[in-house]
Design an enzyme around this catalytic site. Structure first.
Site, mmCIF file in Angstrom:
data_model
loop_
_atom_site.group_PDB
_atom_site.id
_atom_site.type_symbol
_atom_site.label_atom_id
_atom_site.label_comp_id
_atom_site.label_asym_id
_atom_site.label_seq_id
_atom_site.Cartn_x
_atom_site.Cartn_y
_atom_site.Cartn_z
ATOM 1 N N SER A 43 10.687 9.953 0.926
ATOM 2 C CA SER A 43 10.487 8.466 0.619
ATOM 3 C C SER A 43 11.936 7.974 -0.082
ATOM 4 C CB SER A 43 9.492 8.141 -0.237
ATOM 5 O OG SER A 43 9.343 6.766 -0.322
ATOM 6 N N CYS B 224 1.285 4.334 -8.906
ATOM 7 C CA CYS B 224 0.239 3.775 -8.139
ATOM 8 C C CYS B 224 -1.233 3.744 -8.603
ATOM 9 C CB CYS B 224 0.192 4.316 -6.591
ATOM 10 S SG CYS B 224 0.264 6.173 -6.621
HETATM 11 N N1 PLP Z 1 3.917 11.406 -2.533
HETATM 12 C C1 PLP Z 1 4.249 11.557 -3.765
HETATM 13 C C2 PLP Z 1 4.253 13.128 -4.344
HETATM 14 C C3 PLP Z 1 4.555 10.497 -4.632
HETATM 15 O O1 PLP Z 1 5.151 10.803 -5.638
HETATM 16 C C4 PLP Z 1 4.537 9.125 -3.882
HETATM 17 C C5 PLP Z 1 5.097 7.922 -4.637
HETATM 18 O O2 PLP Z 1 4.769 8.195 -6.008
HETATM 19 C C6 PLP Z 1 4.269 9.167 -2.417
HETATM 20 C C7 PLP Z 1 3.730 10.421 -2.082
HETATM 21 C C8 PLP Z 1 4.134 7.945 -1.872
HETATM 22 O O3 PLP Z 1 5.434 7.295 -1.597
HETATM 23 P P1 PLP Z 1 5.608 6.092 -1.197
HETATM 24 O O4 PLP Z 1 5.736 4.973 -2.488
HETATM 25 O O5 PLP Z 1 6.995 5.950 -0.448
HETATM 26 O O6 PLP Z 1 4.545 5.648 -0.096
#
Ligand code: PLP
Length: 378
Positions: free
Chosen positions: A197, A321
């Site tokens: 990302s 999140c």
């Molecule tokens: N996977 C991990 C390990 C993350 O830390 C995050 C975001 O904090 C994500 C996936 C999700 O990414 P995005 O914010 O781009 O959806």
């Protein structure tokens, strides 16, 4: 303000400002259109794709809107469906919600899912995963770096162990916290899918990438105009993609020194804070250099976060999140008692953080602990 929440998101690279001016002047055309400026935009998108793939020797890649979309695409559409048969899946108990919640949905659809907990060392072992692989295991998903503890899983060894047991089982690793930070050679590994990302590596929110091996089953999650070789419809986020590649290019310059610098900051902070009463370092040995997870018994993480905020320091209690609906799933999966999980805080670094910032943070944290530790209202 001292920003130590780089695992939540990172400040966009300064070079993106000039890049945006260029985009607004000339690179804004729809890359699917057929006249010259559009073709040039498409060429730039493909050059960005190549740079991002080359960083980990990934054979193929499609752009997505975020890490979450990449995980959803793989877990719902990146394995061989055997007619309507219910199949078996394996994941870790401490995945990011964008992986974990997909598997909960597959379970609701009648599939079987095993959730592997981390061993004593805080990592998911190849043996624990392989012992669960069976004849109808369609997909194994184990994250590369855990976003809360910083634990680094040996995804190559996990993929080897899985394929030795069942060569048809596909392997996915969420690389959002690992990409450009932890060395990874996708072509030389048995990992089939890997995601990243942009906003975690000084790019912008709203752009992600899904790397995959040629021939790995993958169906479009978003259907429509057939962009990205029909695998991900929707007009490409041209600026987000160009910005992702530019940010990656910047981060990769002197990457070894940057990694060593972050490791030094992490070690300095950890050593200083371990002097505090009831301090526990949750991040395992050899964890990612940009994440330090600690708990101070008798001091709720949220309280410490707000005390440090008053001193101008931004940290996190867990992943951004889930901070609004705090869950202790990750900490429980590494065996932390619930009372201590409530006290966990995460400091996360970027190459621009300085030693002075870390010394100030250590001083303010120790002062806050001295003043308020033990005042827990139940
Ligand atoms: N996977 C991990 C390990 C993350 O830390 C995050 C975001 O904090 C994500 C996936 C999700 O990414 P995005 O914010 O781009 O959806």
């Amino acid at each position: 303000m001292i920003y130590l929440d780089n695992a939540a998101t990172t400040k966009p690279a300064a070079a993106l400002q000039a890049l945006f001016c260029q985009y607004a002047e000339q690179d804004w055309h729809n890359p699917s259109a057929m006249y010259l400026p559009a073709v040039q935009s498409e060429q730039k998108v493909n050059a960005a794709r190549k740079l991002l793939k080359d960083a980990i020797h990934a054979p193929e890649a499609i752009f997505t809107s975020c890490g979450t979309e990449g995980s959803n695409t793989v877990i719902f559409n990146g394995w061989s469906k055997k007619g309507g048969a219910k199949q078996h899946f394996i994941t870790s108990a401490y995945e990011h919600p964008c992986v974990y919640e997909c598997f909960r949905q597959l379970e609701q659809q009648g599939h079987r899912v095993d959730y592997v907990s981390a061993g004593k060392a805080g990592v998911i072992t190849p043996e624990a995963v392989a012992s669960l692989v069976c004849e109808d295991t369609a997909l194994v998903a184990v994250m590369h770096v855990n976003n809360e503890t910083g634990a680094v899983n040996d995804i190559c060894a996990i993929a080897d162990a899985v394929k030795a047991k069942n060569p048809e089982t596909l392997v996915y690793a969420d690389g959002v916290q690992a990409y450009l930070r932890i060395p990874f050679d996708m072509a030389g590994s048995k990992v089939d899918y890997y995601t990243a990302s942009a906003h975690k590596v000084h790019g912008l929110k709203g752009t992600g990438i899904l790397f995959y091996k040629k021939g790995s089953p993958l169906k479009a999650y978003l259907v429509g105009g057939g962009q990205e070789g029909t695998l991900r419809s929707g007009t490409e986020n041209t600026f987000g993609i160009l910005a992702f590649a530019e940010a990656a290019k910047m981060l990769l310059q002197n990457n070894t020194q940057k990694t060593a610098h972050m490791q030094m900051l992490k070690d300095t902070l950890c050593t200083a804070l371990m002097q505090a009463k009831g301090a526990v370092c949750i991040s395992p040995a050899n964890s990612a250099p940009h994440i330090l997870n600690m708990a101070f018994s008798g001091m709720r993480g949220e309280v410490l976060l707000h005390l440090l905020e008053k001193d101008g320091v931004c940290i996190a209690t867990g992943s951004a999140c889930s901070s609004k609906k705090r869950s202790f799933r990750v900490h429980e999966s590494v065996g932390l008692p619930p009372a201590l999980a409530e006290c966990a805080v995460r400091f996360s670094f970027c190459p621009d953080n300085t030693l002075e910032e870390i010394q100030y943070t250590a001083e303010k944290t120790l002062a806050a602990l001295k003043k308020f530790q033990g005042f827990i209202r139940r």
